[in-house]
Design a protein around this motif. Structure first.
Motif, PDB file in Angstrom:
ATOM      1  N   ARG A 239       0.835  -1.219   0.000  1.00  0.00           N
ATOM      2  CA  ARG A 239       0.000   0.000   0.000  1.00  0.00           C
ATOM      3  C   ARG A 239       0.858   1.253   0.000  1.00  0.00           C
ATOM      4  O   ARG A 239       0.508   2.247  -0.644  1.00  0.00           O
ATOM      5  CB  ARG A 239      -0.939  -0.013   1.193  1.00  0.00           C
ATOM      6  N   ALA A 240       1.980   1.205   0.689  1.00  0.00           N
ATOM      7  CA  ALA A 240       2.873   2.368   0.710  1.00  0.00           C
ATOM      8  C   ALA A 240       3.479   2.594  -0.671  1.00  0.00           C
ATOM      9  O   ALA A 240       3.609   3.747  -1.121  1.00  0.00           O
ATOM     10  CB  ALA A 240       3.973   2.167   1.752  1.00  0.00           C
ATOM     11  N   ARG A 241       3.837   1.533  -1.374  1.00  0.00           N
ATOM     12  CA  ARG A 241       4.390   1.677  -2.730  1.00  0.00           C
ATOM     13  C   ARG A 241       3.347   2.207  -3.700  1.00  0.00           C
ATOM     14  O   ARG A 241       3.644   3.029  -4.567  1.00  0.00           O
ATOM     15  CB  ARG A 241       4.920   0.321  -3.217  1.00  0.00           C
ATOM     16  N   ARG A 242       2.104   1.743  -3.560  1.00  0.00           N
ATOM     17  CA  ARG A 242       1.036   2.250  -4.434  1.00  0.00           C
ATOM     18  C   ARG A 242       0.738   3.714  -4.151  1.00  0.00           C
ATOM     19  O   ARG A 242       0.465   4.487  -5.061  1.00  0.00           O
ATOM     20  CB  ARG A 242      -0.236   1.425  -4.242  1.00  0.00           C
ATOM     21  N   ALA A 243       0.757   4.088  -2.872  1.00  0.00           N
ATOM     22  CA  ALA A 243       0.458   5.480  -2.489  1.00  0.00           C
ATOM     23  C   ALA A 243       1.534   6.426  -3.013  1.00  0.00           C
ATOM     24  O   ALA A 243       1.231   7.590  -3.339  1.00  0.00           O
ATOM     25  CB  ALA A 243       0.357   5.599  -0.975  1.00  0.00           C
ATOM     26  N   SER A 244       2.771   5.943  -3.150  1.00  0.00           N
ATOM     27  CA  SER A 244       3.837   6.800  -3.652  1.00  0.00           C
ATOM     28  C   SER A 244       3.811   6.934  -5.167  1.00  0.00           C
ATOM     29  O   SER A 244       4.604   7.672  -5.740  1.00  0.00           O
ATOM     30  CB  SER A 244       5.193   6.285  -3.193  1.00  0.00           C
TER      31      SER A 244
END
Length: 118
Positions: free
Chosen positions: A108-113
């Motif tokens: 989720r952190a990679r997608r949010a970035s």
């Protein structure tokens, strides 16, 4: 129907006298091997050869030995295990849930970035 093969029915290496000109065969003896399925195998060995303790039964493939009263038991066959079965042996349910949560958080952190994830 006559074929053109003049040596039909004879063995390679057999002369005009057949097997007699080769001489006597080596002295042999037979040993009986018994498997758990009740099969008896009697291979021949040369007189000076060392007899093996076990022999594979040609009919069923189980190991056999010379003791008719106590043939060797069939080998234990372990069932096929999947990758998931091996993972479940190493991890508890709580550890698996924690690892899954860490992986989902990182994804989720990679997608949010804005990173493109295939």
């Amino acid at each position: 129907m006559a074929g053109g093969n003049a040596i039909r029915g004879s063995r390679v290496g057999a002369g005009p006298m057949g097997e007699a000109e080769r001489g006597d065969s080596a002295p042999r003896f037979q040993v009986s091997y018994y498997c758990a399925s009740g099969h008896v195998t009697r291979p021949s060995f040369a007189a000076e050869a060392q007899v093996p303790e076990s022999w594979d039964c040609p009919r069923c493939g189980l190991p056999a030995n010379t003791d008719a009263e106590n043939p060797p038991p069939p080998p234990k066959i372990t069932p096929y295990k999947t990758h998931l079965a091996y993972v479940k042996e190493r991890r508890t349910e709580a550890e698996a849930a924690q690892i899954l949560e860490e992986a989902v958080t990182a994804l989720r952190a990679r997608r949010a970035s804005g990173e493109i994830i295939y």
